[in-house]
Design an enzyme around this catalytic site. Structure first.
Site, PDB file in Angstrom:
ATOM      1  N   GLY A  94       0.612  -1.177  -0.078  1.00  0.00           N
ATOM      2  CA  GLY A  94       0.278  -0.149  -0.084  1.00  0.00           C
ATOM      3  C   GLY A  94       0.877   1.247   0.018  1.00  0.00           C
ATOM      4  N   VAL A  97       3.635   6.938  -1.493  1.00  0.00           N
ATOM      5  CA  VAL A  97       4.730   7.861  -1.566  1.00  0.00           C
ATOM      6  C   VAL A  97       5.849   7.177  -1.274  1.00  0.00           C
ATOM      7  CG1 VAL A  97       5.745   9.964  -0.693  1.00  0.00           C
ATOM      8  CG2 VAL A  97       3.342   9.763  -0.858  1.00  0.00           C
ATOM      9  N   HIS A 101       7.955   6.280   5.521  1.00  0.00           N
ATOM     10  CA  HIS A 101       7.229   7.438   6.477  1.00  0.00           C
ATOM     11  C   HIS A 101       6.462   6.380   7.195  1.00  0.00           C
ATOM     12  CE1 HIS A 101       4.476   6.783   2.606  1.00  0.00           C
ATOM     13  NE2 HIS A 101       3.628   7.002   3.304  1.00  0.00           N
ATOM     14  N   HIS A 103       3.265   6.238   9.824  1.00  0.00           N
ATOM     15  CA  HIS A 103       2.023   6.931   9.850  1.00  0.00           C
ATOM     16  C   HIS A 103       1.762   6.576  11.458  1.00  0.00           C
ATOM     17  CE1 HIS A 103       0.186   7.159   5.803  1.00  0.00           C
ATOM     18  NE2 HIS A 103       1.097   6.304   5.736  1.00  0.00           N
TER      19      HIS A 103
END
Length: 144
Positions: A94, A97, A101, A103
């Site tokens: 999924g 970008v 990163h 979440h």
């Protein structure tokens, strides 16, 4: 491969962002497409497209900052009851970008967010087989 993503502009101060935390290595800011109110992204300032490219020490720092952000979410006006960490590594996972990163997603009862999976019950022999395969791969990686 070009390491540019919108996160490059955010780190450089060229794109608008609502910053939560920043140091020399890591930046945390509000997600513009939050799953729940208070959803924060924690990124390394040095681009890494995948976990395989991410320096392990920097990866550890991402989670340390994420832990601090999670505590702050609980004490802020967000006032969440729980927090989920989510990191997608690769298209199939999924990732949209291609700059690693983390979440940090605040959770409250009935917020509508959740994992939708169907756990299985594999035989112990299957678990042992995969454990051996993964353990062997860890050994090979350590020797590189």
């Amino acid at each position: 491969m070009n390491p540019y993503t919108i996160f490059s502009d955010i780190v450089a101060g060229l794109a608008p962002t609502s910053r939560v935390y920043e140091d020399e290595d890591v930046l945390a800011f509000m997600d513009i497409r939050p799953v729940t109110p208070g959803h924060v992204l924690v990124i390394p300032k040095t681009p890494a497209r995948s976990l395989a490219e991410l320096d392990p020490a920097l990866g550890g720092k991402l989670f340390q900052v994420g832990q601090r952000v999670a505590s702050a979410l609980r004490e802020s006006e967000v006032g969440c009851d729980g927090v989920n960490f989510f990191l997608a590594d690769g298209v199939t996972a999924g990732q949209e970008v291609f700059h690693v990163h983390l979440h940090v997603i605040p959770r409250t009862p009935g917020d509508g967010f959740g994992l939708r999976a169907r756990p299985t019950s594999p035989a112990r022999a299957d678990l042992d087989y995969l454990a051996g395969s993964i353990s062997g791969a860890l050994g090979r990686i350590a020797n590189r």
